[in-house]
Design a protein around this motif. Structure first.
Motif, PDB file in Angstrom:
ATOM      1  N   ARG A   1      -2.647   5.769   8.595  1.00  0.00           N
ATOM      2  CA  ARG A   1      -3.263   4.596   7.960  1.00  0.00           C
ATOM      3  C   ARG A   1      -2.270   3.428   7.840  1.00  0.00           C
ATOM      4  NH1 ARG A   1      -5.348   8.900   4.685  1.00  0.00           N
ATOM      5  NH2 ARG A   1      -7.582   9.203   5.071  1.00  0.00           N
TER       6      ARG A   1
ATOM      7  N   LYS B   1      -0.598   6.631 -11.280  1.00  0.00           N
ATOM      8  CA  LYS B   1      -1.650   5.629 -11.056  1.00  0.00           C
ATOM      9  C   LYS B   1      -1.482   4.434 -11.989  1.00  0.00           C
ATOM     10  CE  LYS B   1      -5.406   8.553  -9.294  1.00  0.00           C
ATOM     11  NZ  LYS B   1      -6.739   9.138  -9.614  1.00  0.00           N
TER      12      LYS B   1
ATOM     13  N   ASN C   1      -1.105  -1.039  -4.343  1.00  0.00           N
ATOM     14  CA  ASN C   1      -2.387  -0.478  -3.943  1.00  0.00           C
ATOM     15  C   ASN C   1      -2.160   0.993  -3.609  1.00  0.00           C
ATOM     16  OD1 ASN C   1      -3.795  -2.919  -4.159  1.00  0.00           O
ATOM     17  ND2 ASN C   1      -3.192  -3.547  -2.100  1.00  0.00           N
TER      18      ASN C   1
ATOM     19  N   PRO D   1       0.593   2.864   5.953  1.00  0.00           N
ATOM     20  CA  PRO D   1       0.899   2.343   4.611  1.00  0.00           C
ATOM     21  C   PRO D   1       2.295   1.710   4.584  1.00  0.00           C
ATOM     22  CG  PRO D   1       1.334   4.678   4.670  1.00  0.00           C
ATOM     23  CD  PRO D   1       0.763   4.325   6.030  1.00  0.00           C
TER      24      PRO D   1
ATOM     25  N   SER E   1       0.826  -1.208   0.000  1.00  0.00           N
ATOM     26  CA  SER E   1       0.000   0.000   0.000  1.00  0.00           C
ATOM     27  C   SER E   1       0.861   1.259   0.000  1.00  0.00           C
ATOM     28  CB  SER E   1      -0.914   0.013   1.230  1.00  0.00           C
ATOM     29  OG  SER E   1      -0.147   0.069   2.418  1.00  0.00           O
TER      30      SER E   1
ATOM     31  N   ALA F   1      -2.287  10.288   6.362  1.00  0.00           N
ATOM     32  CA  ALA F   1      -1.819   9.178   5.523  1.00  0.00           C
ATOM     33  C   ALA F   1      -0.926   8.230   6.317  1.00  0.00           C
ATOM     34  CB  ALA F   1      -1.058   9.717   4.314  1.00  0.00           C
TER      35      ALA F   1
ATOM     36  N   GLN G   1       0.392   5.538   0.131  1.00  0.00           N
ATOM     37  CA  GLN G   1      -0.421   6.738   0.270  1.00  0.00           C
ATOM     38  C   GLN G   1       0.260   7.860  -0.516  1.00  0.00           C
ATOM     39  OE1 GLN G   1      -3.359   7.539   2.215  1.00  0.00           O
ATOM     40  NE2 GLN G   1      -3.635   5.311   2.206  1.00  0.00           N
TER      41      GLN G   1
ATOM     42  N   GLU H   1      -3.387   4.832  -2.956  1.00  0.00           N
ATOM     43  CA  GLU H   1      -4.504   5.687  -2.552  1.00  0.00           C
ATOM     44  C   GLU H   1      -4.054   7.136  -2.693  1.00  0.00           C
ATOM     45  OE1 GLU H   1      -7.366   6.647   1.305  1.00  0.00           O
ATOM     46  OE2 GLU H   1      -6.388   4.690   1.144  1.00  0.00           O
ATOM     47  N   THR H   2      -4.821   7.926  -3.471  1.00  0.00           N
ATOM     48  CA  THR H   2      -4.429   9.296  -3.796  1.00  0.00           C
ATOM     49  C   THR H   2      -5.348  10.304  -3.131  1.00  0.00           C
ATOM     50  OG1 THR H   2      -3.644   8.529  -5.959  1.00  0.00           O
ATOM     51  CG2 THR H   2      -4.013  10.887  -5.714  1.00  0.00           C
TER      52      THR H   2
END
Length: 337
Positions: A99, A67, A76, A101, A46, A96, A48, A78-79
């Motif tokens: 979370r 992306k 994975n 990442p 992941s 961020a 961020q 996330e933007t």
């Protein structure tokens, strides 16, 4: 018979020891057999990504490229949209990291303010990857950036040539808190002072914004109708310049008497169209797609335990009427053939 049984036991024992030793050599002293095939991977990791702001064509192209590259690499991603707001970005970076990442990617509006997010990531052992603007404090794993100072110098050379090495020109600056804008300004001013002493530069703090450019250029043209050229720190602000020229009846196509020379920076699709139409003379091109690919490749390499460059640079390229249709320019990628 007893002797044969004794030989068999000794033979079996020796073979068992040999097999065990071979297993240790191949598999390692403490690693289980299943761990031999384990290889670090980026898939499923992941990331961020705190963007600069999606109100700019250049940034949209960069984000889209990141992306796509991330998806192709199995990340994975996330933007979140930084919206060109340094305070919002700082909050987004802190959120961020919360979370948890596997990596943090940031394109800062203000590198000083983003330091809090970088330090939090460091404290939580989250690798940090930066774009365009390095923080003054905290640790980051890799940085990709455009040579902004060279871009400013190229802008100065281009404007100077267009105006004939004399007269008054405007410089439309980005944010005063932006390292990119400061480097572009420094490159532009230093080159003007060292090579073009007969050119007078008026710098306007237009803050990357087309509306600000419109108002401030309109005022400047009213006060000094003899302005010969304009260098804008991005192509976005040229929209405002065009509106100001139109309102003052100064919007004259290239090659016609009274034309005011305009050089932007970024190489956006709209800028390329203006160059074709003759309302903009040149753009100092960046390559957001290449920048995005480079930083994602570094993130992937980090996950895979492979070496990667810690500092990556994109050099400027001048775009004029002569090469505006070059298909390798990012501003032409979506153009219909």
């Amino acid at each position: 018979m007893k002797h044969l049984r004794s030989i068999s036991r000794r033979t079996i024992l020796k073979r068992s020891v040999a097999i065990a030793a071979a297993t240790l050599i191949v598999g390692g002293l403490s690693a289980p057999a299943g761990a031999i095939a384990a290889v670090p991977t980026a898939k499923g990791k992941s990331v961020q990504y705190v963007t600069f702001g999606l109100q700019f064509e250049y940034q949209v192209a960069m984000v889209d490229g990141i992306k796509k590259r991330a998806k192709d690499s199995g990340l994975n991603l996330e933007t979140v949209d930084g919206k060109g707001d340094p305070n919002l970005q700082m909050t987004q970076a802190l959120d961020a990291v919360s979370r948890k990442p596997d990596a943090l990617l940031v394109d800062p509006v203000d590198a000083k303010l983003i330091t809090a997010g970088v330090k939090k990531a460091n404290a939580n052992n989250v690798p940090v990857f930066m774009m365009e603007n390095a923080p003054p404090e905290g640790k980051y794993d890799a940085l990709v950036e455009f040579d902004n100072q060279a871009g400013g110098a190229m802008g100065a050379d281009t404007v100077a040539k267009l105006v004939g090495d004399k007269g008054t020109v405007l410089e439309l600056r980005g944010s005063v808190d932006s390292a990119q804008a400061q480097a572009r300004h420094q490159g532009f001013i230093d080159r003007m002072k060292s090579k073009y002493p007969n050119i007078k530069v008026k710098s306007l703090n237009t803050e990357w914004n087309a509306d600000n450019a419109y108002k401030m250029v309109l005022d400047a043209l009213t006060q000094d109708p003899d302005i010969k050229g304009i260098f804008s720190h991005n192509d976005e602000m040229v929209r405002g310049v065009i509106s100001a020229l139109r309102q003052t009846n100064r919007l004259v196509p290239a090659g016609k008497p009274g034309h005011l020379f305009i050089v932007g920076l970024d190489g956006t699709p709209l800028a390329l169209n203006r160059i074709r139409a003759g309302t903009q003379d040149a753009s100092v091109g960046q390559n957001p797609v290449a920048m995005g690919s480079d930083i994602v490749d570094a993130i992937v390499a980090g996950f895979q335990g492979k070496p990667y460059p810690k500092s990556m640079h994109i050099e400027p390229v001048l775009i004029t009427k002569a090469n505006v249709d070059d298909p390798t320019l990012w501003g032409n990628f979506e153009r219909k053939k």
